[in-house]
Design a protein around this motif. Structure first.
Motif, PDB file in Angstrom:
ATOM      1  N   ARG A   1       0.832  -1.204   0.000  1.00  0.00           N
ATOM      2  CA  ARG A   1       0.000   0.000   0.000  1.00  0.00           C
ATOM      3  C   ARG A   1       0.866   1.252   0.000  1.00  0.00           C
ATOM      4  NH1 ARG A   1      -1.051   3.056   4.127  1.00  0.00           N
ATOM      5  NH2 ARG A   1      -0.738   1.421   5.690  1.00  0.00           N
ATOM      6  N   ARG A   2       1.902   1.268   0.832  1.00  0.00           N
ATOM      7  CA  ARG A   2       2.780   2.440   0.901  1.00  0.00           C
ATOM      8  C   ARG A   2       3.547   2.642  -0.401  1.00  0.00           C
ATOM      9  NH1 ARG A   2       5.087   2.071   7.129  1.00  0.00           N
ATOM     10  NH2 ARG A   2       3.194   2.885   8.105  1.00  0.00           N
ATOM     11  N   ALA A   3       4.000   1.552  -1.014  1.00  0.00           N
ATOM     12  CA  ALA A   3       4.721   1.651  -2.283  1.00  0.00           C
ATOM     13  C   ALA A   3       3.811   2.165  -3.392  1.00  0.00           C
ATOM     14  CB  ALA A   3       5.304   0.295  -2.661  1.00  0.00           C
TER      15      ALA A   3
ATOM     16  N   ALA B   1       0.450   5.922  -7.364  1.00  0.00           N
ATOM     17  CA  ALA B   1      -0.935   6.364  -7.543  1.00  0.00           C
ATOM     18  C   ALA B   1      -1.006   7.784  -8.075  1.00  0.00           C
ATOM     19  CB  ALA B   1      -1.697   6.254  -6.229  1.00  0.00           C
ATOM     20  N   ALA B   2      -0.008   8.576  -7.795  1.00  0.00           N
ATOM     21  CA  ALA B   2      -0.009   9.957  -8.280  1.00  0.00           C
ATOM     22  C   ALA B   2       0.110  10.024  -9.796  1.00  0.00           C
ATOM     23  CB  ALA B   2       1.130  10.736  -7.637  1.00  0.00           C
ATOM     24  N   SER B   3       0.660   8.980 -10.409  1.00  0.00           N
ATOM     25  CA  SER B   3       0.896   9.013 -11.857  1.00  0.00           C
ATOM     26  C   SER B   3      -0.236   8.447 -12.699  1.00  0.00           C
ATOM     27  CB  SER B   3       2.199   8.278 -12.182  1.00  0.00           C
ATOM     28  OG  SER B   3       2.084   6.914 -11.834  1.00  0.00           O
ATOM     29  N   ALA B   4      -1.114   7.617 -12.096  1.00  0.00           N
ATOM     30  CA  ALA B   4      -2.177   7.015 -12.905  1.00  0.00           C
ATOM     31  C   ALA B   4      -3.340   6.584 -12.017  1.00  0.00           C
ATOM     32  CB  ALA B   4      -1.638   5.817 -13.689  1.00  0.00           C
ATOM     33  N   ALA B   5      -4.546   6.836 -12.498  1.00  0.00           N
ATOM     34  CA  ALA B   5      -5.754   6.518 -11.725  1.00  0.00           C
ATOM     35  C   ALA B   5      -5.872   5.029 -11.425  1.00  0.00           C
ATOM     36  CB  ALA B   5      -6.992   7.007 -12.475  1.00  0.00           C
ATOM     37  N   GLU B   6      -5.469   4.186 -12.361  1.00  0.00           N
ATOM     38  CA  GLU B   6      -5.580   2.745 -12.102  1.00  0.00           C
ATOM     39  C   GLU B   6      -4.653   2.309 -10.972  1.00  0.00           C
ATOM     40  OE1 GLU B   6      -2.820   3.097 -15.730  1.00  0.00           O
ATOM     41  OE2 GLU B   6      -4.729   3.945 -15.147  1.00  0.00           O
ATOM     42  N   ASN B   7      -3.558   3.024 -10.800  1.00  0.00           N
ATOM     43  CA  ASN B   7      -2.674   2.724  -9.672  1.00  0.00           C
ATOM     44  C   ASN B   7      -3.352   3.076  -8.348  1.00  0.00           C
ATOM     45  OD1 ASN B   7      -0.795   1.929 -11.537  1.00  0.00           O
ATOM     46  ND2 ASN B   7       0.433   3.790 -11.393  1.00  0.00           N
ATOM     47  N   GLU B   8      -4.110   4.151  -8.333  1.00  0.00           N
ATOM     48  CA  GLU B   8      -4.840   4.535  -7.115  1.00  0.00           C
ATOM     49  C   GLU B   8      -5.923   3.515  -6.807  1.00  0.00           C
ATOM     50  OE1 GLU B   8      -6.259   6.334  -3.689  1.00  0.00           O
ATOM     51  OE2 GLU B   8      -4.326   6.466  -4.698  1.00  0.00           O
ATOM     52  N   ALA B   9      -6.568   3.002  -7.828  1.00  0.00           N
ATOM     53  CA  ALA B   9      -7.591   1.976  -7.605  1.00  0.00           C
ATOM     54  C   ALA B   9      -6.959   0.731  -6.983  1.00  0.00           C
ATOM     55  CB  ALA B   9      -8.285   1.633  -8.923  1.00  0.00           C
TER      56      ALA B   9
ATOM     57  N   LYS C   1      -5.410  -1.405   0.287  1.00  0.00           N
ATOM     58  CA  LYS C   1      -5.758  -0.799   1.585  1.00  0.00           C
ATOM     59  C   LYS C   1      -6.964  -1.519   2.210  1.00  0.00           C
ATOM     60  CE  LYS C   1      -6.991   3.719   3.524  1.00  0.00           C
ATOM     61  NZ  LYS C   1      -7.218   5.139   3.201  1.00  0.00           N
ATOM     62  N   ALA C   2      -7.975  -1.806   1.410  1.00  0.00           N
ATOM     63  CA  ALA C   2      -9.157  -2.518   1.906  1.00  0.00           C
ATOM     64  C   ALA C   2      -8.785  -3.931   2.357  1.00  0.00           C
ATOM     65  CB  ALA C   2     -10.240  -2.562   0.834  1.00  0.00           C
ATOM     66  N   THR C   3      -7.897  -4.580   1.622  1.00  0.00           N
ATOM     67  CA  THR C   3      -7.450  -5.918   2.001  1.00  0.00           C
ATOM     68  C   THR C   3      -6.635  -5.866   3.288  1.00  0.00           C
ATOM     69  OG1 THR C   3      -7.445  -6.583  -0.318  1.00  0.00           O
ATOM     70  CG2 THR C   3      -6.175  -7.960   1.201  1.00  0.00           C
ATOM     71  N   GLU C   4      -5.793  -4.862   3.429  1.00  0.00           N
ATOM     72  CA  GLU C   4      -5.019  -4.685   4.661  1.00  0.00           C
ATOM     73  C   GLU C   4      -5.951  -4.484   5.862  1.00  0.00           C
ATOM     74  OE1 GLU C   4      -1.707  -1.613   6.593  1.00  0.00           O
ATOM     75  OE2 GLU C   4      -2.547  -1.179   4.615  1.00  0.00           O
ATOM     76  N   LEU C   5      -6.966  -3.672   5.686  1.00  0.00           N
ATOM     77  CA  LEU C   5      -7.932  -3.433   6.769  1.00  0.00           C
ATOM     78  C   LEU C   5      -8.671  -4.721   7.133  1.00  0.00           C
ATOM     79  CD1 LEU C   5      -9.196  -1.302   8.643  1.00  0.00           C
ATOM     80  CD2 LEU C   5     -10.885  -0.883   6.854  1.00  0.00           C
ATOM     81  N   GLU C   6      -9.054  -5.502   6.145  1.00  0.00           N
ATOM     82  CA  GLU C   6      -9.738  -6.766   6.412  1.00  0.00           C
ATOM     83  C   GLU C   6      -8.796  -7.738   7.142  1.00  0.00           C
ATOM     84  OE1 GLU C   6     -12.684  -9.826   6.508  1.00  0.00           O
ATOM     85  OE2 GLU C   6     -12.671  -7.639   6.602  1.00  0.00           O
TER      86      GLU C   6
END
Length: 161
Positions: free
Chosen positions: A84-86, A91-99, A105-110
């Motif tokens: 997630r941190r990497a 994510a700043a360079s492409a929307a699909e990276n943010e997705a 992040k959701a998997t980490e929370l689960e």
């Protein structure tokens, strides 16, 4: 509202953890403890939950929690957090990276929720819950953080009290 103890002991760890983490100063203190002292945030919240149930952690509790942590922390949660941190920079360079970052992040929370559910099972042998105990909170945090984290321990104790 958060300055006074809960009127009745919390029954379930996950809702308690979410509420506690949202209190002013708690997330910051937890993340400082994690980043500066290698603390395990779910374990810190578990210790606070135990205190909210008026339970001071025993050596047996700490050993059982360490076993649970060994199964979840390094093999599951740490790699997800690292990914997630990497992905944050990507994510700043492409929307699909943010997705992808949001999905990780959701998997980490689960994974943290499942880890906390396993920690909650350790409480099965504790006495019946009683009203919150401020001394138990201080003692539990002090047992879960190294001595050099005394300032963070006090900040977290104040934020959770």
């Amino acid at each position: 509202m958060w300055a006074s103890p809960l009127p009745k002991p919390p029954e379930s760890f996950w809702p308690y953890a979410l509420d506690a983490y949202a209190r002013p100063g708690v997330a910051e203190a937890c993340l400082t403890a994690q980043d500066a002292h290698g603390a395990d945030v779910p374990l810190l919240l578990w210790g606070a939950w135990a205190a909210a149930r008026s339970h001071t952690l025993t050596e047996a509790d700490l050993a059982a929690a360490a076993t649970v942590a060994t199964r979840w922390r390094a093999p599951v949660i740490a790699p997800l957090r690292q990914a997630r941190r990497a992905l944050k920079a990507l994510a700043a360079s492409a929307a699909e990276n943010e997705a992808l970052r949001q999905a990780v992040k959701a998997t980490e929370l689960e994974a943290e929720r499942l880890y906390m559910a396993a920690l909650e099972q350790v409480a099965g042998r504790w006495p019946a819950p009683a009203p919150s105990c401020p001394q138990a909170l201080h003692d539990n945090l002090a047992r879960l953080l190294p001595p050099e984290a005394a300032l963070v321990t006090e900040r977290l104790h104040k934020a959770l009290s």
